[in-house]
Design a protein around this motif. Structure first.
Motif, PDB file in Angstrom:
ATOM      1  N   PHE A 100      45.859  31.784  37.784  1.00 48.14           N
ATOM      2  CA  PHE A 100      46.279  30.938  36.669  1.00 48.14           C
ATOM      3  C   PHE A 100      45.217  30.906  35.565  1.00 48.14           C
ATOM      4  O   PHE A 100      45.511  30.527  34.438  1.00 48.14           O
ATOM      5  CB  PHE A 100      46.583  29.520  37.162  1.00 48.14           C
ATOM      6  CG  PHE A 100      47.965  29.344  37.712  1.00 48.14           C
ATOM      7  CD1 PHE A 100      48.575  30.360  38.426  1.00 48.14           C
ATOM      8  CD2 PHE A 100      48.659  28.166  37.531  1.00 48.14           C
ATOM      9  CE1 PHE A 100      49.849  30.214  38.948  1.00 48.14           C
ATOM     10  CE2 PHE A 100      49.941  28.001  38.036  1.00 48.14           C
ATOM     11  CZ  PHE A 100      50.538  29.028  38.743  1.00 48.14           C
ATOM     12  N   SER A 101      43.990  31.307  35.887  1.00 49.25           N
ATOM     13  CA  SER A 101      42.960  31.368  34.855  1.00 49.25           C
ATOM     14  C   SER A 101      43.300  32.404  33.789  1.00 49.25           C
ATOM     15  O   SER A 101      42.751  32.368  32.685  1.00 49.25           O
ATOM     16  CB  SER A 101      41.601  31.697  35.479  1.00 49.25           C
ATOM     17  OG  SER A 101      41.585  33.016  35.996  1.00 49.25           O
ATOM     18  N   LEU A 103      46.318  32.785  32.491  1.00 50.99           N
ATOM     19  CA  LEU A 103      47.466  32.342  31.701  1.00 50.99           C
ATOM     20  C   LEU A 103      47.086  32.141  30.241  1.00 50.99           C
ATOM     21  O   LEU A 103      45.984  31.682  29.922  1.00 50.99           O
ATOM     22  CB  LEU A 103      48.023  31.034  32.259  1.00 50.99           C
ATOM     23  CG  LEU A 103      48.733  31.100  33.611  1.00 50.99           C
ATOM     24  CD1 LEU A 103      49.038  29.695  34.109  1.00 50.99           C
ATOM     25  CD2 LEU A 103      50.010  31.926  33.516  1.00 50.99           C
ATOM     26  N   ASN A 105      47.145  30.230  26.673  1.00 49.92           N
ATOM     27  CA  ASN A 105      47.059  28.798  26.407  1.00 49.92           C
ATOM     28  C   ASN A 105      48.413  28.162  26.151  1.00 49.92           C
ATOM     29  O   ASN A 105      48.603  26.969  26.396  1.00 49.92           O
ATOM     30  CB  ASN A 105      46.130  28.534  25.214  1.00 49.92           C
ATOM     31  CG  ASN A 105      44.677  28.806  25.536  1.00 49.92           C
ATOM     32  OD1 ASN A 105      44.252  28.662  26.685  1.00 49.92           O
ATOM     33  ND2 ASN A 105      43.900  29.201  24.541  1.00 49.92           N
ATOM     34  N   SER A 107      51.188  29.011  27.680  1.00 49.02           N
ATOM     35  CA  SER A 107      52.051  29.119  28.852  1.00 49.02           C
ATOM     36  C   SER A 107      52.453  27.733  29.338  1.00 49.02           C
ATOM     37  O   SER A 107      51.628  26.817  29.384  1.00 49.02           O
ATOM     38  CB  SER A 107      51.325  29.853  29.988  1.00 49.02           C
ATOM     39  OG  SER A 107      52.024  29.696  31.213  1.00 49.02           O
ATOM     40  N   SER A 110      50.172  26.532  32.093  1.00 56.58           N
ATOM     41  CA  SER A 110      48.746  26.328  31.847  1.00 56.58           C
ATOM     42  C   SER A 110      48.454  24.841  31.725  1.00 56.58           C
ATOM     43  O   SER A 110      49.230  24.078  31.164  1.00 56.58           O
ATOM     44  CB  SER A 110      48.322  27.045  30.558  1.00 56.58           C
ATOM     45  OG  SER A 110      46.939  26.893  30.334  1.00 56.58           O
ATOM     46  N   ALA A 114      44.232  25.442  35.319  1.00 55.21           N
ATOM     47  CA  ALA A 114      44.017  26.792  34.807  1.00 55.21           C
ATOM     48  C   ALA A 114      42.784  26.846  33.916  1.00 55.21           C
ATOM     49  O   ALA A 114      41.973  27.780  34.009  1.00 55.21           O
ATOM     50  CB  ALA A 114      45.255  27.263  34.037  1.00 55.21           C
ATOM     51  N   ARG A 118      39.329  28.956  34.626  1.00 59.55           N
ATOM     52  CA  ARG A 118      38.825  29.938  33.667  1.00 59.55           C
ATOM     53  C   ARG A 118      37.339  29.689  33.388  1.00 59.55           C
ATOM     54  O   ARG A 118      36.529  30.618  33.374  1.00 59.55           O
ATOM     55  CB  ARG A 118      39.634  29.853  32.374  1.00 59.55           C
ATOM     56  CG  ARG A 118      39.374  30.981  31.378  1.00 59.55           C
ATOM     57  CD  ARG A 118      40.218  30.780  30.138  1.00 59.55           C
ATOM     58  NE  ARG A 118      41.613  30.537  30.476  1.00 59.55           N
ATOM     59  CZ  ARG A 118      42.469  29.900  29.678  1.00 59.55           C
ATOM     60  NH1 ARG A 118      42.071  29.433  28.505  1.00 59.55           N
ATOM     61  NH2 ARG A 118      43.722  29.724  30.058  1.00 59.55           N
TER      62      ARG A 118
END
Length: 278
Positions: A100-101, A103, A105, A107, A110, A114, A118
Protein backbone atom coordinates in the motif's frame (compact mmCIF):
# COMPACT_ATOMS: atom_id res chain seq x y z
CA UNK A 1 16.75 -13.70 16.29
CA UNK A 2 14.33 -11.10 17.66
CA UNK A 3 10.76 -10.81 16.36
CA UNK A 4 9.16 -7.44 17.13
CA UNK A 5 5.38 -7.61 16.94
CA UNK A 6 4.76 -11.18 18.10
CA UNK A 7 0.98 -10.75 18.20
CA UNK A 8 0.63 -10.06 14.47
CA UNK A 9 -1.09 -12.83 12.56
CA UNK A 10 1.86 -13.14 10.17
CA UNK A 11 4.30 -13.49 13.07
CA UNK A 12 2.34 -16.48 14.31
CA UNK A 13 3.12 -18.28 11.05
CA UNK A 14 6.72 -17.11 10.90
CA UNK A 15 7.88 -17.90 14.44
CA UNK A 16 7.38 -21.71 14.32
CA UNK A 17 9.19 -21.83 10.96
CA UNK A 18 12.14 -19.82 12.26
CA UNK A 19 12.36 -21.86 15.46
CA UNK A 20 13.27 -24.87 13.33
CA UNK A 21 16.59 -23.11 12.53
CA UNK A 22 17.18 -20.32 15.06
CA UNK A 23 16.86 -19.37 18.69
CA UNK A 24 13.93 -16.96 18.56
CA UNK A 25 13.01 -14.26 21.06
CA UNK A 26 9.88 -12.13 20.80
CA UNK A 27 9.52 -8.47 21.73
CA UNK A 28 6.43 -6.41 22.41
CA UNK A 29 4.42 -4.55 25.01
CA UNK A 30 3.15 -7.69 26.76
CA UNK A 31 3.40 -11.47 26.70
CA UNK A 32 6.84 -11.49 25.04
CA UNK A 33 10.36 -12.49 26.01
CA UNK A 34 11.51 -8.87 25.79
CA UNK A 35 9.39 -5.91 26.89
CA UNK A 36 9.49 -3.31 24.12
CA UNK A 37 7.23 -0.38 23.24
CA UNK A 38 8.10 1.40 20.00
CA UNK A 39 6.29 4.50 21.25
CA UNK A 40 8.62 4.72 24.24
CA UNK A 41 11.49 7.21 24.29
CA UNK A 42 13.86 4.45 25.40
CA UNK A 43 13.82 1.50 22.98
CA UNK A 44 16.44 -1.11 23.85
CA UNK A 45 17.04 -4.67 22.67
CA UNK A 46 19.40 -7.30 24.12
CA UNK A 47 22.92 -7.72 22.81
CA UNK A 48 23.87 -10.81 20.84
CA UNK A 49 20.87 -10.59 18.49
CA UNK A 50 21.90 -11.60 14.99
CA UNK A 51 18.75 -10.47 13.14
CA UNK A 52 15.83 -8.21 14.10
CA UNK A 53 12.51 -8.68 12.28
CA UNK A 54 10.06 -5.80 12.67
CA UNK A 55 6.47 -6.96 12.20
CA UNK A 56 4.90 -4.37 14.50
CA UNK A 57 2.41 -2.04 12.85
CA UNK A 58 -0.36 0.43 13.60
CA UNK A 59 -3.05 0.56 10.95
CA UNK A 60 -4.23 4.13 11.42
CA UNK A 61 -7.68 5.48 10.70
CA UNK A 62 -9.45 8.67 9.74
CA UNK A 63 -9.17 10.42 13.09
CA UNK A 64 -6.08 12.38 14.13
CA UNK A 65 -5.18 10.13 17.11
CA UNK A 66 -5.19 7.10 14.81
CA UNK A 67 -2.99 8.86 12.26
CA UNK A 68 -0.54 9.93 14.95
CA UNK A 69 -0.43 6.38 16.29
CA UNK A 70 0.42 5.05 12.82
CA UNK A 71 3.23 7.57 12.46
CA UNK A 72 4.55 6.92 15.97
CA UNK A 73 4.70 3.15 15.55
CA UNK A 74 5.41 2.70 11.84
CA UNK A 75 7.83 5.58 11.28
CA UNK A 76 9.35 6.90 14.50
CA UNK A 77 9.17 3.46 16.12
CA UNK A 78 11.15 1.96 13.27
CA UNK A 79 13.80 4.68 13.57
CA UNK A 80 14.19 3.93 17.28
CA UNK A 81 14.38 0.21 16.55
CA UNK A 82 17.09 0.74 13.91
CA UNK A 83 19.20 2.70 16.40
CA UNK A 84 18.60 0.10 19.12
CA UNK A 85 19.62 -2.65 16.68
CA UNK A 86 22.78 -0.78 15.79
CA UNK A 87 23.71 -0.31 19.46
CA UNK A 88 23.15 -4.04 20.04
CA UNK A 89 25.44 -4.85 17.08
CA UNK A 90 22.71 -6.67 15.17
CA UNK A 91 23.89 -7.95 11.80
CA UNK A 92 20.60 -7.60 9.88
CA UNK A 93 17.22 -5.88 10.22
CA UNK A 94 14.16 -6.96 8.23
CA UNK A 95 11.23 -4.53 8.16
CA UNK A 96 7.75 -5.49 6.97
CA UNK A 97 6.20 -2.60 5.09
CA UNK A 98 3.20 -2.89 2.75
CA UNK A 99 2.48 -2.74 -0.97
CA UNK A 100 0.00 0.00 0.00
CA UNK A 101 3.03 2.29 0.30
CA UNK A 102 3.04 2.33 -3.53
CA UNK A 103 -0.52 3.66 -3.79
CA UNK A 104 -1.04 7.01 -5.46
CA UNK A 105 -2.12 9.81 -3.13
CA UNK A 106 -5.52 10.00 -4.84
CA UNK A 107 -6.21 6.27 -4.47
CA UNK A 108 -9.39 5.56 -2.47
CA UNK A 109 -7.35 2.97 -0.55
CA UNK A 110 -4.60 5.40 0.47
CA UNK A 111 -4.66 6.68 4.03
CA UNK A 112 -2.61 7.06 7.19
CA UNK A 113 -1.41 3.46 7.02
CA UNK A 114 -0.16 3.74 3.43
CA UNK A 115 1.46 7.10 4.14
CA UNK A 116 3.22 5.86 7.28
CA UNK A 117 4.49 2.75 5.52
CA UNK A 118 5.87 4.89 2.69
CA UNK A 119 7.73 7.01 5.22
CA UNK A 120 8.92 3.89 7.05
CA UNK A 121 10.74 2.76 3.92
CA UNK A 122 12.55 6.11 3.75
CA UNK A 123 13.50 5.70 7.41
CA UNK A 124 14.78 2.16 6.81
CA UNK A 125 16.90 3.32 3.87
CA UNK A 126 18.23 6.33 5.78
CA UNK A 127 19.07 4.43 8.98
CA UNK A 128 20.63 1.58 7.07
CA UNK A 129 23.01 4.01 5.38
CA UNK A 130 23.76 6.21 8.38
CA UNK A 131 24.16 3.36 10.87
CA UNK A 132 25.78 0.93 8.43
CA UNK A 133 23.05 -1.52 9.34
CA UNK A 134 22.11 -4.09 6.67
CA UNK A 135 18.38 -3.61 6.11
CA UNK A 136 15.79 -5.48 4.04
CA UNK A 137 12.29 -4.09 3.48
CA UNK A 138 9.50 -6.34 2.21
CA UNK A 139 6.26 -4.91 0.79
CA UNK A 140 3.62 -7.68 0.91
CA UNK A 141 0.14 -7.33 -0.50
CA UNK A 142 -2.92 -8.18 1.60
CA UNK A 143 -1.97 -11.07 3.88
CA UNK A 144 -4.45 -13.80 4.78
CA UNK A 145 -4.17 -17.22 6.33
CA UNK A 146 -5.91 -19.88 8.38
CA UNK A 147 -7.93 -18.85 11.41
CA UNK A 148 -9.72 -15.91 12.97
CA UNK A 149 -6.62 -13.79 13.56
CA UNK A 150 -6.67 -12.65 9.92
CA UNK A 151 -10.32 -11.58 9.90
CA UNK A 152 -9.68 -8.14 11.41
CA UNK A 153 -7.72 -6.89 8.41
CA UNK A 154 -9.45 -8.93 5.67
CA UNK A 155 -13.10 -8.85 6.80
CA UNK A 156 -14.74 -9.19 3.39
CA UNK A 157 -12.58 -12.18 2.46
CA UNK A 158 -13.66 -14.04 5.61
CA UNK A 159 -17.27 -12.92 5.23
CA UNK A 160 -17.26 -14.59 1.81
CA UNK A 161 -16.09 -17.81 3.43
CA UNK A 162 -18.68 -17.46 6.21
CA UNK A 163 -21.46 -17.17 3.65
CA UNK A 164 -20.18 -20.09 1.62
CA UNK A 165 -19.99 -22.19 4.78
CA UNK A 166 -23.64 -21.31 5.57
CA UNK A 167 -24.83 -21.80 1.97
CA UNK A 168 -25.80 -18.14 1.75
CA UNK A 169 -25.55 -16.14 -1.46
CA UNK A 170 -22.48 -13.91 -1.77
CA UNK A 171 -23.31 -10.34 -2.79
CA UNK A 172 -20.89 -8.07 -4.64
CA UNK A 173 -21.84 -4.40 -4.80
CA UNK A 174 -22.05 -2.72 -8.21
CA UNK A 175 -21.27 -3.97 -11.71
CA UNK A 176 -17.48 -4.00 -11.36
CA UNK A 177 -15.82 -7.26 -10.39
CA UNK A 178 -13.11 -5.76 -8.14
CA UNK A 179 -9.49 -6.79 -8.54
CA UNK A 180 -7.39 -7.62 -5.46
CA UNK A 181 -4.03 -9.15 -4.58
CA UNK A 182 -3.79 -11.53 -1.63
CA UNK A 183 -0.75 -13.44 -0.44
CA UNK A 184 -0.98 -16.35 1.97
CA UNK A 185 0.85 -16.03 5.29
CA UNK A 186 2.59 -19.39 4.77
CA UNK A 187 4.18 -18.02 1.59
CA UNK A 188 5.17 -14.80 3.38
CA UNK A 189 6.77 -16.83 6.19
CA UNK A 190 8.85 -18.87 3.74
CA UNK A 191 9.94 -15.74 1.86
CA UNK A 192 10.93 -14.07 5.13
CA UNK A 193 12.85 -17.12 6.26
CA UNK A 194 14.84 -17.11 3.02
CA UNK A 195 15.53 -13.36 3.24
CA UNK A 196 16.87 -13.84 6.76
CA UNK A 197 18.98 -16.89 5.88
CA UNK A 198 20.54 -15.12 2.87
CA UNK A 199 20.89 -11.76 4.68
CA UNK A 200 19.34 -9.96 1.75
CA UNK A 201 19.38 -6.16 1.67
CA UNK A 202 17.18 -3.71 -0.24
CA UNK A 203 13.50 -2.89 -0.73
CA UNK A 204 11.29 -5.40 -2.54
CA UNK A 205 7.70 -5.96 -3.56
CA UNK A 206 6.28 -9.17 -2.15
CA UNK A 207 2.94 -9.76 -3.86
CA UNK A 208 1.14 -12.70 -5.39
CA UNK A 209 1.96 -13.07 -9.11
CA UNK A 210 -1.80 -13.37 -9.75
CA UNK A 211 -4.40 -10.71 -9.04
CA UNK A 212 -7.87 -12.14 -8.44
CA UNK A 213 -11.41 -10.87 -8.88
CA UNK A 214 -14.02 -10.94 -6.13
CA UNK A 215 -16.03 -13.45 -8.17
CA UNK A 216 -12.99 -15.76 -8.33
CA UNK A 217 -12.53 -15.56 -4.57
CA UNK A 218 -16.21 -16.29 -4.04
CA UNK A 219 -16.10 -19.25 -6.44
CA UNK A 220 -13.04 -20.63 -4.63
CA UNK A 221 -14.84 -20.34 -1.28
CA UNK A 222 -17.96 -22.03 -2.66
CA UNK A 223 -15.88 -24.93 -3.97
CA UNK A 224 -13.84 -25.25 -0.77
CA UNK A 225 -16.92 -25.42 1.44
CA UNK A 226 -18.88 -27.58 -1.05
CA UNK A 227 -21.50 -24.88 -0.84
CA UNK A 228 -24.76 -24.19 -2.64
CA UNK A 229 -24.15 -20.44 -2.49
CA UNK A 230 -24.51 -18.27 -5.59
CA UNK A 231 -22.66 -15.08 -6.48
CA UNK A 232 -24.85 -12.02 -7.09
CA UNK A 233 -23.89 -8.57 -8.34
CA UNK A 234 -26.07 -5.87 -6.79
CA UNK A 235 -25.96 -3.50 -9.75
CA UNK A 236 -28.02 -0.81 -8.01
CA UNK A 237 -25.18 -0.36 -5.49
CA UNK A 238 -22.01 1.73 -6.04
CA UNK A 239 -19.13 0.01 -7.80
CA UNK A 240 -16.19 -1.19 -5.69
CA UNK A 241 -12.89 0.01 -7.23
CA UNK A 242 -10.02 -2.26 -8.23
CA UNK A 243 -6.89 -2.52 -6.08
CA UNK A 244 -4.57 -4.95 -7.85
CA UNK A 245 -0.77 -4.81 -7.99
CA UNK A 246 1.80 -5.88 -10.54
CA UNK A 247 4.34 -8.43 -9.41
CA UNK A 248 8.04 -7.58 -9.48
CA UNK A 249 9.71 -10.97 -9.13
CA UNK A 250 13.19 -9.61 -8.32
CA UNK A 251 13.11 -10.93 -4.75
CA UNK A 252 11.56 -14.23 -5.75
CA UNK A 253 14.35 -14.88 -8.24
CA UNK A 254 16.97 -14.01 -5.62
CA UNK A 255 15.63 -16.55 -3.14
CA UNK A 256 14.44 -19.07 -5.74
CA UNK A 257 10.93 -19.12 -4.33
CA UNK A 258 7.63 -18.01 -5.85
CA UNK A 259 4.40 -17.74 -3.81
CA UNK A 260 2.71 -21.11 -4.29
CA UNK A 261 -0.61 -21.01 -2.45
CA UNK A 262 -3.41 -20.13 -4.86
CA UNK A 263 -6.72 -18.60 -3.81
CA UNK A 264 -8.33 -22.01 -4.26
CA UNK A 265 -5.77 -23.67 -2.00
CA UNK A 266 -6.06 -20.90 0.59
CA UNK A 267 -9.84 -21.33 0.77
CA UNK A 268 -9.45 -25.11 1.07
CA UNK A 269 -7.01 -24.69 3.96
CA UNK A 270 -9.47 -22.47 5.83
CA UNK A 271 -12.37 -24.83 5.12
CA UNK A 272 -10.36 -27.78 6.47
CA UNK A 273 -9.53 -25.75 9.57
CA UNK A 274 -13.21 -25.06 10.24
CA UNK A 275 -14.37 -28.63 9.85
CA UNK A 276 -14.95 -30.42 13.17
CA UNK A 277 -12.45 -33.14 13.95
CA UNK A 278 -13.85 -36.55 13.13
Amino acid sequence: MLIVGRTSACAQALIPLLRERYDVLTAGRSGCDVELDLCSNDVQIPGGIDCVVNMAAAFGGKELPDTLQAMNVNVLGLMKLCHASSRANAKHLVHISSIFSDLANDSPFSGAYALSKRHSEDVARFCGRELRLPVAVLKPSQIYGVGESFRKHQPFLYTMMDKAERNEDIDIFGSNDPLRNFIHTDDVAKILSAVIAMRIEGIYRCVNPDNVRYSQIAAAAITAFESKSKVRFLRDKPDIPDNGFSCDDTLFRMIDYLPRISTEQGMQMEAAHRRPAS
